[in-house]
Design a protein around this motif. Structure first.
Motif, short mmCIF file in Angstrom:
data_model
loop_
_atom_site.label_atom_id
_atom_site.label_comp_id
_atom_site.label_asym_id
_atom_site.label_seq_id
_atom_site.Cartn_x
_atom_site.Cartn_y
_atom_site.Cartn_z
N ARG A 46 0.99 -1.19 0.01
CA ARG A 46 -0.10 0.16 -0.11
C ARG A 46 0.71 1.18 -0.02
N ALA A 96 -6.39 1.00 -2.64
CA ALA A 96 -7.57 0.69 -2.01
C ALA A 96 -7.70 -0.75 -1.68
N TYR A 99 -5.08 -1.97 0.97
CA TYR A 99 -5.74 -1.67 2.34
C TYR A 99 -6.52 -2.41 2.85
N ALA A 100 -7.45 -2.81 2.08
CA ALA A 100 -8.54 -3.71 2.37
C ALA A 100 -8.05 -4.88 2.80
N HIS A 116 -14.53 -1.03 7.65
CA HIS A 116 -13.73 -0.14 6.94
C HIS A 116 -13.02 -1.23 5.74
N ARG A 120 -12.91 0.13 1.84
CA ARG A 120 -12.11 0.11 0.99
C ARG A 120 -12.17 -0.70 -0.39
N LYS A 123 -14.27 1.16 -2.83
CA LYS A 123 -13.49 2.14 -3.46
C LYS A 123 -12.59 1.66 -4.61
#
Length: 570
Positions: A46, A96, A99-100, A116, A120, A123
């Motif tokens: 990331r 994104a 991050y997920a 969250h 992500r 997105k």
């Protein structure tokens, strides 16, 4: 050509017409492998995506305002004269997504991060849809359009998979799989391998969706994929949870287990689930040919075993407290719970032995292969010595298990296995001495290996039926004899030519650079010592008396001295 830019220098770009630059999947896989995902480090990947986005925006002059004010900008079709704008959108989606995946790892201990995670993923799917729309431009070739569609389907499938909308997820993954299969058949072998790998990653997700929709046959396919190493990452956790769920249903019917002629009731649910899956795990390990998958299955089995042992230990503590409160306690008898603990510890130690033995066999095969690249460090005998040390340590723990001290057959089996692994360890110590040209030490160790091996052969005659998993030492004996004879035939052990002039022997070494003509340095030989002389007569010599001279000197004194000065004594 107008659609392709020449100002892309160090950044890989998308294919424009007539271009042979990397495609979407190739860019993604190369970036992931080089920046953390080889080790499952999503946070590092990331960070890489963020840094690359910053560099691209700075190079393209596509900044979203300044540090004081944000000014949103959209990438339009007209900007695609420079293909790096497409790379910009792709990196936003990858950032994104990574991050997920990072949040998914953290959600195991913090469940609220799941919300969250879904945001992500949505997105990432939104950015991929934007990429797909931009790729509809006539400036982008058909191959990249197909890849953009597959990428969007994959991320969309990930979103609905997490939402447990199995039908939609299955449709999205199937679309992605179909596109990649078509692309694999249309490109070179190098690119086809990438597409097939992606298909292999998606297939377990499709079968899992099918199982949840109602296809009961899909569980068998999922098990088979687990054996072949499929279903990594997100799918691995789902599959393990599914297997645990199936075992939990069967655990209600299990009441006891028999081991070493004793039936032990199993009342702890965690122990029931583990023991029910033990046979399946062992069968999976036996069927797996891939070493990485086998190592993963061993680690999974050991982790489950450690957790089960911990649960039994907690029960043992409670049992010990109850015994202390009770008036009568027989400490000499091993309770059922203690015997179950010994059984689980036995499974753990035996699995450790098998895992290290499997790793040792793999290293032995690599040792026999010629080194392709001399710059890279290959396996050495020292690596195998360490593995056999761990095996011997596990066997030593086996012999001290509570409740098996009086089981003579078990103790004999353990002692025989200890001899076998001692022989193997000794063999590789000898091999390490050969590498440093310590020939005499190596020969002594080879003799010790033969001693261990012959002792094993003599003792196995009485225990042949019970020792089915004892490694065969006959192959080791043959290998040791070959090594020993080759050492004895080498120059350091063959007599020099000057000592065997009367016998004719063809030796290529005699015409080489270092022929063994004479022994150097020569052996020590006894020689007569130089005599030492001692003056023994001095003790028997009688010296003449000096008393008169001593007395005359003493009579003078101070008076004689004064007389001598003034002349009275002359």
């Amino acid at each position: 050509q107008k659609g392709c830019s020449s100002s892309w220098e160090l950044s890989p770009r998308f294919s424009c017409r007539g271009d042979t630059a990397p495609f979407i999947l190739q860019i993604i896989k190369e970036s992931q492998q080089q920046h953390g995902l080889r080790h499952g480090d999503y946070q590092r990947y990331r960070g890489y995506c963020s840094r690359r986005l910053r560099r691209l925006r700075k190079t393209l002059g596509f900044r979203m305002g300044n540090r004081h004010k944000f000014v949103g900008k959209k990438i339009t079709v007209e900007m695609l004269s420079d293909s790096r704008y497409l790379l910009l959108v792709l990196m936003e989606a990858e950032r994104a997504w990574s991050y997920a995946m990072q949040l998914k790892q953290e959600a195991n201990t913090e469940p609220r991060k799941r919300f969250h995670l879904l945001a992500r993923l949505r997105k990432a799917a939104k950015h991929s849809e934007k990429l797909e729309k931009l790729c509809e431009s006539p400036r982008v070739d058909a191959k990249t359009k197909l890849e953009a569609q597959a990428y969007t389907s994959y991320l969309t499938g990930m979103v609905v998979f997490e939402l447990q909308e199995w039908k939609l997820a299955m449709e999205a993954f199937n679309k992605c799989k179909t596109i990649y299969e078509k692309l694999a058949s249309a490109f070179t072998e190098e690119l086809a391998v990438l597409y097939r790998q992606r298909v292999d990653e998606i297939s377990p997700n499709i079968r899992y969706c099918a199982y949840n929709i109602g296809d009961q046959n899909a569980i068998n396919d999922l098990m088979q994929m687990r054996l072949t190493g499929g279903g990594g990452g997100m799918m691995a956790e789902k599959l393990e949870a599914l297997i645990t769920q199936a075992r939990t249903k069967q655990a209600a019917t299990m009441s006891e287990v028999e081991w070493r002629g004793r039936s032990v009731p199993v009342k702890i649910d965690k122990a029931r689930i583990f023991l029910l899956g033990l046979a399946d795990n062992e069968a999976a390990i036996a069927q797996t040919a891939n070493e990485e998958t086998k190592e993963h299955l061993y680690e999974t089995l050991l982790a489950e075993c450690r957790d089960t042992i911990q649960a039994v230990r907690e029960e043992l503590k409670s049992e010990a407290k109850q015994r202390e409160r009770g008036s009568e306690s027989d400490s000499s008898k091993v309770s059922n719970l203690q015997f179950l603990h010994s059984y689980l510890t036995y499974i753990k130690l035996v699995t450790l032995v098998k895992r290290n033995e499997s790793m040792a066999h793999t290293l032995q095969a690599k040792l026999k292969e010629p080194e392709a690249d001399e710059s890279k460090r290959g396996p050495r005998p020292q690596d195998l010595i360490r593995l056999y040390d761990i095996i011997l340590q596990s066997l030593a723990e086996l012999s001290t298990l509570q409740g098996l001290e009086d089981d003579h057959t078990f103790q004999k089996e353990v002692s025989l296995k200890t001899l076998v692994y001692k022989a193997n360890r000794c063999f590789f110590i000898a091999q390490s001495y050969v590498l440093v040209k310590k020939w005499s030490e190596a020969l002594v160790l080879y003799e010790r290996v033969l001693k261990y091996a012959k002792e094993v052969q003599s003792k196995t005659k009485n225990l042949k039926n019970s020792l089915k998993d004892l490694p065969d030492v006959q192959e080791l004996i043959a290998e040791v004899n070959a090594e020993k004879y080759s050492l004895q035939a080498a120059n350091p052990f063959s007599p020099p030519l000057c000592n065997r002039l009367e016998t004719f022997r063809l030796e290529p070494a005699l015409v080489g650079k270092q022929p063994n003509l004479v022994q150097f340095p020569p052996d020590f030989q006894p020689i007569p010592c130089k005599p030492l002389f001692f003056d023994l007569a001095l003790n028997h010599v009688a010296f003449p008396p000096l008393d008169d001279k001593v007395e005359q000197k003493g009579k003078g004194g101070l008076t004689g001295y004064i007389k001598g000065i003034f002349g009275f004594g002359s």
